[in-house]
Design a protein around this motif. Sequence first.
Motif, PDB file in Angstrom:
ATOM      1  N   GLY A  94       0.806  -1.213   0.000  1.00 43.35           N
ATOM      2  CA  GLY A  94       0.000   0.000   0.000  1.00 43.35           C
ATOM      3  C   GLY A  94       0.840   1.264   0.000  1.00 43.35           C
ATOM      4  N   PRO A  95       0.187   2.428  -0.126  1.00 38.04           N
ATOM      5  CA  PRO A  95       0.902   3.703  -0.176  1.00 38.04           C
ATOM      6  C   PRO A  95       1.677   4.012   1.106  1.00 38.04           C
ATOM      7  CG  PRO A  95      -1.481   4.044  -0.015  1.00 38.04           C
ATOM      8  CD  PRO A  95      -1.263   2.605  -0.293  1.00 38.04           C
ATOM      9  N   LEU A  96       1.166   3.546   2.254  1.00 41.70           N
ATOM     10  CA  LEU A  96       1.851   3.815   3.515  1.00 41.70           C
ATOM     11  C   LEU A  96       3.221   3.150   3.541  1.00 41.70           C
ATOM     12  CD1 LEU A  96       1.652   5.161   6.288  1.00 41.70           C
ATOM     13  CD2 LEU A  96       0.634   3.046   7.170  1.00 41.70           C
ATOM     14  N   ASP A  97       3.297   1.902   3.078  1.00 45.67           N
ATOM     15  CA  ASP A  97       4.582   1.196   3.025  1.00 45.67           C
ATOM     16  C   ASP A  97       5.572   1.915   2.120  1.00 45.67           C
ATOM     17  OD1 ASP A  97       3.891  -0.829   4.777  1.00 45.67           O
ATOM     18  OD2 ASP A  97       3.044  -2.089   3.201  1.00 45.67           O
ATOM     19  N   LYS A  98       5.096   2.414   1.007  1.00 41.62           N
ATOM     20  CA  LYS A  98       5.978   3.130   0.079  1.00 41.62           C
ATOM     21  C   LYS A  98       6.458   4.451   0.693  1.00 41.62           C
ATOM     22  CE  LYS A  98       4.304   1.109  -4.247  1.00 41.62           C
ATOM     23  NZ  LYS A  98       3.627  -0.016  -3.596  1.00 41.62           N
ATOM     24  N   ASP A  99       5.600   5.094   1.476  1.00 44.39           N
ATOM     25  CA  ASP A  99       6.023   6.309   2.190  1.00 44.39           C
ATOM     26  C   ASP A  99       7.120   5.985   3.194  1.00 44.39           C
ATOM     27  OD1 ASP A  99       4.421   8.313   1.009  1.00 44.39           O
ATOM     28  OD2 ASP A  99       2.677   7.620   2.132  1.00 44.39           O
ATOM     29  N   PHE A 100       6.968   4.870   3.906  1.00 44.76           N
ATOM     30  CA  PHE A 100       7.998   4.450   4.854  1.00 44.76           C
ATOM     31  C   PHE A 100       9.323   4.224   4.129  1.00 44.76           C
ATOM     32  CE2 PHE A 100       4.629   2.487   7.842  1.00 44.76           C
ATOM     33  CZ  PHE A 100       4.536   3.677   8.544  1.00 44.76           C
ATOM     34  N   ALA A 101       9.261   3.538   2.991  1.00 45.12           N
ATOM     35  CA  ALA A 101      10.477   3.253   2.219  1.00 45.12           C
ATOM     36  C   ALA A 101      11.150   4.544   1.774  1.00 45.12           C
ATOM     37  CB  ALA A 101      10.141   2.379   1.014  1.00 45.12           C
ATOM     38  N   SER A 102      10.371   5.503   1.281  1.00 37.75           N
ATOM     39  CA  SER A 102      10.956   6.759   0.790  1.00 37.75           C
ATOM     40  C   SER A 102      11.604   7.548   1.919  1.00 37.75           C
ATOM     41  CB  SER A 102       9.881   7.609   0.099  1.00 37.75           C
ATOM     42  OG  SER A 102       8.904   8.045   1.019  1.00 37.75           O
ATOM     43  N   LEU A 103      10.975   7.573   3.109  1.00 35.19           N
ATOM     44  CA  LEU A 103      11.545   8.301   4.242  1.00 35.19           C
ATOM     45  C   LEU A 103      12.841   7.641   4.715  1.00 35.19           C
ATOM     46  CD1 LEU A 103       8.374   9.144   6.385  1.00 35.19           C
ATOM     47  CD2 LEU A 103       9.510  10.535   4.676  1.00 35.19           C
ATOM     48  N   LEU A 104      12.850   6.325   4.720  1.00 37.46           N
ATOM     49  CA  LEU A 104      14.034   5.580   5.156  1.00 37.46           C
ATOM     50  C   LEU A 104      15.207   5.819   4.201  1.00 37.46           C
ATOM     51  CD1 LEU A 104      14.548   3.695   7.533  1.00 37.46           C
ATOM     52  CD2 LEU A 104      13.985   1.758   6.073  1.00 37.46           C
ATOM     53  N   ILE A 105      14.925   5.760   2.902  1.00 34.48           N
ATOM     54  CA  ILE A 105      15.967   5.997   1.896  1.00 34.48           C
ATOM     55  C   ILE A 105      16.457   7.444   1.965  1.00 34.48           C
ATOM     56  CG2 ILE A 105      16.440   6.066  -0.586  1.00 34.48           C
ATOM     57  CD1 ILE A 105      14.305   3.785  -0.826  1.00 34.48           C
ATOM     58  N   PHE A 106      15.531   8.378   2.153  1.00 32.72           N
ATOM     59  CA  PHE A 106      15.907   9.796   2.273  1.00 32.72           C
ATOM     60  C   PHE A 106      16.843  10.005   3.460  1.00 32.72           C
ATOM     61  CE2 PHE A 106      15.330  14.131   3.824  1.00 32.72           C
ATOM     62  CZ  PHE A 106      15.471  14.882   2.668  1.00 32.72           C
ATOM     63  N   ALA A 107      16.534   9.375   4.593  1.00 37.12           N
ATOM     64  CA  ALA A 107      17.385   9.498   5.783  1.00 37.12           C
ATOM     65  C   ALA A 107      18.789   8.963   5.505  1.00 37.12           C
ATOM     66  CB  ALA A 107      16.756   8.758   6.960  1.00 37.12           C
ATOM     67  N   ALA A 108      18.870   7.851   4.771  1.00 43.07           N
ATOM     68  CA  ALA A 108      20.181   7.292   4.430  1.00 43.07           C
ATOM     69  C   ALA A 108      20.930   8.199   3.464  1.00 43.07           C
ATOM     70  CB  ALA A 108      20.019   5.894   3.830  1.00 43.07           C
TER      71      ALA A 108
END
Length: 601
Positions: free
Chosen positions: A431-445
Amino acid sequence: MFNPVAIGDSCPLNEAAWNIRKSNFNCSSDFPYHCIPNNGRVPGDICIGLIWVPPNYCPVYNLNAEKLDVEPCDLQRGTCSGVDFQSPDVYKYTGCLNMTRQEKPSSGGNSQPLPLLPIIVGSVSFVCLVVVIACIFCLCRRRGNSSGKKEKDVELQQPLVETFPSDFHRICHYLSANVFTPTKIFTKSVGLFEVHGNLLLIGPHGSGKTTIAVNLLNKKVNTTSNGKRCFVEVCNSVEEIASKMDESTVTYVLLDDAMEQYAYQESLLDSHLEMYQDYMRLIEAGQLRIICTVTDTTWNTFSSKLLQCPFFSKEFQIELNDKTIDKHEKEEILKKHLQFNKFVLTKKKKDENLKKIDKHHADSSQIVISEDTIRSWVKKAKTRNGIGPPLLFDLISTNRFLFVNAGMAISDSLEEVLKMRITHLRKDSTGPLDKDFASLLIFAAFTGGKVSVQDFVDKELMYVGICSKVGCSKKGDKEIEGFLNMHEMLGYLYPLRDCYVFHHKVLTTLILSVMMKDSEEFVLQHADLNVLYRTLQPQKSKYPVCVKVNEKSLASLADRICKETPDVIGKWQKHVIMQSEKIKKRLVKAIEDCMDGDAQT
């Protein structure tokens, strides 16, 4: 008669200094010389009959009874005895003597005795007020935490946190909350640092090097040494140390992972060796104290050259590895992390509910773990692919996905487990929530493991690029803050007052490495250049924790570098990934093209 030491002074911590001080007193064999604290924590000299001191205790002078007494040894201060010993031998155990005499605040002269009754009434009222305030605070805090969301910077008023940059605040909070376990290797570190003033902590990522260093240096905040004030500084480079020095003070320095730069720019080492020798002379003069942390891979790679410098002598080294931390200490480390995160521990296997409860979503206070399970995890835990067990225990306790997959996280590669999670979050079927989590995690890295809501505005192009890659839409400030405080993200990012930091900086490298294997060009084009500079390595690199890059993909990176300032370009030209002739030529060509483009503009 008990003679307190001078203000800012302390008892000797080695035999040579002890004998020198002892020679100033005419003590007899019946009443041998002692330098010990009294029951008011003031160190001092006295000639008095010896006593036998039991293991893990220290001799103290009881001012009221006018005789020697014993009290428990403080492992946080240094080495404690594991056997009975005679009180004059106390100098061997820094846990008993590692304290300085502090100056008492002046009360002024000509003061008159104060009326007793008002003092008693005022004191009782004050105590009652404090108790009421404490109860209200605890009640509010308990209610505030009932949502399962971690409080931000709960210990920020502590001097511990004020001393260190925000990158270290998670460690500071753990120390304040007594999550730290004083292992035998920690006790040894305390003794070495007290005696030599120079300490080199060597071990894999997440083995506890920085935690030990912060713990040791915190004890020096607001203290004095040889009559001089002590100041604690954190330096990011060897060159920075000189700027922190002051002849009127004793400077304590944490040089955390600064030696890792030799992994990507070896040429720096030769120029730094002379600096290390200069710092060694300042250490010997009592003006400087340094703790260095370095990964075992970097140390093993450059030790032949480093050992030529007295600064890196064998006597200053402490190695943290699977051999120096025993299974009982590992069990205690894991238990403390689980308890800090509100998991329930039990001695009875039948009370465990790991197979009955929804481990993904249940509150940690509802999850019961038996000591048998803990021992099973500890037995499997060892350093794998450059990651030490203490970090694994921390992440298992804070990250619910890793907790659910604890067996795999402990016995397999942490990078592989993270890859599995990020791959799942990015699936088309999620779902969209999981993709938001992925984008935030990658952005932090991509930004180096430290991120604030404002960063998503300041680095909008990076954020939009990641969203486009992952398949999610850009979010506003309030939405982003809400996502960052969700349980999924708090398993990776620790909330501070004005930002979020990875639970360990190695997560930056691991997540970048996961992304690199899937989208090499994308990472090289969007990740922060400084982050890439500190993490990139050639494909054949022997470093277990790094971001390996294919030589064919470096063209796009060269196109980015050529647009930077001459200083940045010069730094990159010395980087280990730019040393092949083909890449050197490609970078030179990119620089020339950039210059031609600027000239035409």
